[in-house]
Design an enzyme around this catalytic site. Structure first.
Site, PDB file in Angstrom:
ATOM      1  N   CYS A  78       0.816  -1.196   0.000  1.00  0.00           N
ATOM      2  CA  CYS A  78       0.000   0.000   0.000  1.00  0.00           C
ATOM      3  C   CYS A  78       0.850   1.246   0.000  1.00  0.00           C
ATOM      4  O   CYS A  78       2.041   1.200   0.251  1.00  0.00           O
ATOM      5  CB  CYS A  78      -0.856   0.048   1.268  1.00  0.00           C
ATOM      6  SG  CYS A  78      -1.789  -1.443   1.551  1.00  0.00           S
ATOM      7  N   GLY A 108      -0.698   0.829  -5.049  1.00  0.00           N
ATOM      8  CA  GLY A 108      -1.969   0.140  -4.859  1.00  0.00           C
ATOM      9  C   GLY A 108      -3.022   0.711  -5.769  1.00  0.00           C
ATOM     10  O   GLY A 108      -3.258   1.924  -5.752  1.00  0.00           O
ATOM     11  N   ASN A 111       0.627   0.504   6.117  1.00  0.00           N
ATOM     12  CA  ASN A 111       1.289  -0.239   5.036  1.00  0.00           C
ATOM     13  C   ASN A 111       2.203  -1.262   5.692  1.00  0.00           C
ATOM     14  O   ASN A 111       3.006  -0.923   6.557  1.00  0.00           O
ATOM     15  CB  ASN A 111       2.106   0.739   4.174  1.00  0.00           C
ATOM     16  CG  ASN A 111       3.000   0.044   3.155  1.00  0.00           C
ATOM     17  OD1 ASN A 111       4.068   0.545   2.816  1.00  0.00           O
ATOM     18  ND2 ASN A 111       2.595  -1.103   2.657  1.00  0.00           N
ATOM     19  N   GLY A 112       2.062  -2.514   5.254  1.00  0.00           N
ATOM     20  CA  GLY A 112       2.908  -3.560   5.827  1.00  0.00           C
ATOM     21  C   GLY A 112       2.088  -4.792   6.125  1.00  0.00           C
ATOM     22  O   GLY A 112       0.966  -4.940   5.633  1.00  0.00           O
ATOM     23  N   TYR A 117      11.834  -2.936  -7.222  1.00  0.00           N
ATOM     24  CA  TYR A 117      10.591  -2.928  -7.991  1.00  0.00           C
ATOM     25  C   TYR A 117       9.553  -1.919  -7.500  1.00  0.00           C
ATOM     26  O   TYR A 117       8.947  -1.217  -8.287  1.00  0.00           O
ATOM     27  CB  TYR A 117       9.964  -4.323  -7.963  1.00  0.00           C
ATOM     28  CG  TYR A 117       8.556  -4.343  -8.503  1.00  0.00           C
ATOM     29  CD1 TYR A 117       8.329  -4.293  -9.878  1.00  0.00           C
ATOM     30  CD2 TYR A 117       7.458  -4.351  -7.647  1.00  0.00           C
ATOM     31  CE1 TYR A 117       7.035  -4.269 -10.377  1.00  0.00           C
ATOM     32  CE2 TYR A 117       6.168  -4.328  -8.140  1.00  0.00           C
ATOM     33  CZ  TYR A 117       5.953  -4.288  -9.506  1.00  0.00           C
ATOM     34  OH  TYR A 117       4.695  -4.258  -9.995  1.00  0.00           O
TER      35      TYR A 117
END
Ligand code: AMP
Length: 482
Positions: free
Chosen positions: A22, A50, A127-128, A274
């Protein structure tokens, strides 16, 4: 046809429901500002993290107002007719990326808590990935706590913070401290509550989170610096692993979450390879430079004679430019990406994923016929993209194809927030390079070595879990499933 030849690619992902990647963004100003536009710009800049859903909460005149919906940021914001309703002095937002099993609307963030009159009192974005969320959720549920989401570990963080707020006189700082003692895993979080914003990172700093300023009183938090840039702000620094920042009308305060000895920098190396945007700085390291260097190293590792270097758009392009610089072989942007398409991984079923690669990428045929080609992608995960591309290049008459991956072989899943499939679906799990070259139908195949990756990143203090199977956090067999 391909799936029949390679049944390994047909496996359904078994553990998708706890995977999430995210982008998070937050802004705090002492005065009322156009938080509607600011959060929109910030989330739009983080769209690559996302694309499935997004949402935000705004603090307006002491009230937390939220909006969330499926789809891309601009589509979601376009649905809002009264934008001024969302002008306030603080806002937090989230772009969501989930895979099969986790797509319920109930899992869209932010998550918020309400008082007994139904007024939102707290809102969070995360996020995570927590590895012990299931256990905590069961425990909280047994004590009567109700959950709205189906699987979300982010809601577990919210409910824990709420629990500690009620136990510690609504003190947000203490509630976060206590929460982070209970939770394990990767978390970068922004909380909106009580006319303040708190932001914190797990003790390993696995997922990124930086902060900056818009002017001398307005603070911004963002997964990546491109979010700060998008609103015209300036980057100050990343939050340290295990650090918390709280901003209110008067000031910004920093503190360490747990005892210092627990913090150990281990940011995800895949962010550089990436996930992050090339124009971002992550922990003050330029993502583009890392990618370009990986191409240079790939050439040094295994020089090959060729006529042209091509990169798989977008994240393989900087590496191919680096390869071209180091080798003198011309780089040509002859793989064309349809800009309007999302990332191929969003499609949960393998069969459709194969088709997506065709839709997403095409090549300029005349530039390929009779040529010896070096093609570079940032990574090879299942091998879907690489096999399709080789097929396209062979069909276009390539004489030789030398495939290069700008990262080491991915041999293990990620439990800490990147959507990699389970082991059995990873092409490099249990299959050596020579066999993979045969499967891909290439003349040669090379992966960036671990040694060179460490060298480029400037040290070992990263999470290399997907390349080594060793994670910064000890993961037990029953962990991870929520
Ligand atoms: P695959 O086709 O399964 O081998 O996946 C490799 C391709 O997917 C490369 O082109 C990468 O740029 C891209 N990729 C790698 N990791 C991810 C991820 N976590 N989510 C979406 N795409 C990814």
């Amino acid at each position: 046809m391909i799936s029949k030849l390679f049944p390994i690619f047909n496996q359904k992902k078994s553990s998708d429901k706890f995977h999430e990647e995210c982008g998070i963004f937050g802004i705090y100003s002492p005065q009322k500002v156009d938080t509607f536009s600011l959060i929109q710009f910030g989330l739009f800049a983080l769209q690559h993290r996302g694309q499935e859903a997004c949402g935000f909460s705004v603090l307006r005149d002491g009230f937390i107002l939220s909006h969330k919906s499926e789809g891309l940021v601009l589509d979601s914001f376009r649905k809002i007719s009264n934008s001024e309703y969302f002008h306030g002095n603080a806002a937090i937002g989230h772009t969501r990326y989930s895979t099969e099993g986790g797509q319920s609307k109930k899992n869209i963030q932010p998550f918020f808590g309400e008082d007994s009159y139904g007024k939102s009192t707290i809102s969070i974005v995360h996020n995570g990935n927590l590895i012990n969320a299931q256990k905590i959720r069961k425990d909280l549920e047994s004590k009567g706590v109700t959950f709205i989401s189906e699987y979300s570990d982010s809601e577990v963080i919210l409910r824990l913070i709420q629990k500690y707020l009620s136990e510690y006189d609504n003190n947000l700082e203490i509630a976060i401290q206590k929460t982070t003692i209970d939770i394990q895993g990767a978390y970068s979080v922004i909380v909106l509550m009580d006319n303040k914003i708190a932001a914190f990172r797990d003790p390993n700093g696995i997922r990124p989170l930086c902060y900056g300023m818009l002017n001398e009183k307005t603070y911004i938090f963002s997964s990546e610096t491109c979010g700060i840039d998008s609103v015209g702000g300036y980057y100050i620094r990343d939050l340290f692993p295990g650090e918390m920042a709280i901003v209110d009308k008067k000031s910004i305060r920093f503190s360490l979450l747990k005892k210092e000895k627990y913090t150990k920098r281990r940011i995800c190396s895949f962010e550089y390879i990436y996930f992050s945007r090339p124009d971002s700085l992550i922990e003050n390291i330029n993502v583009y430079e890392i990618r370009e260097k990986s191409g240079e190293k790939l050439y040094e590792q295994h020089p090959v004679e060729a006529d042209v270097v091509i990169g798989v758009p977008d994240s393989g392009v900087p590496a191919s430019i680096g390869y071209s610089k180091a080798s003198g072989i011309p780089f040509k942007p002859i793989l064309v990406k349809n800009k309007y398409i999302g990332r191929s991984f969003i499609i949960p079923k393998q069969e459709m994923r194969e088709k997506m690669v065709n839709l997403k990428l095409n090549s300029i045929l005349n530039e390929i016929r009779g040529k010896r080609i070096v093609i570079i992608d940032d990574s090879i995960v299942r091998g879907t993209t690489s096999r399709r591309l080789v097929y396209i290049l062979r069909k276009a008459g390539a004489k030789e194809i030398h495939f290069r991956s700008a990262s080491p072989p991915i041999i293990a899943p990620c439990y800490l927030g990147v959507d990699t499939p389970s082991r059995k679906d990873l092409i490099s799990y249990n299959i050596d390079k020579e066999k993979i070259a045969k499967i891909l139908n290439v003349d040669s195949l090379e992966f960036l070595s671990m040694r060179n990756l460490i060298d480029i990143l400037g040290g070992k203090n990263y999470c290399f879990g997907c390349f080594t199977g060793n994670y910064p956090i000890h993961i037990k067999k029953n962990d991870c499933i929520l």
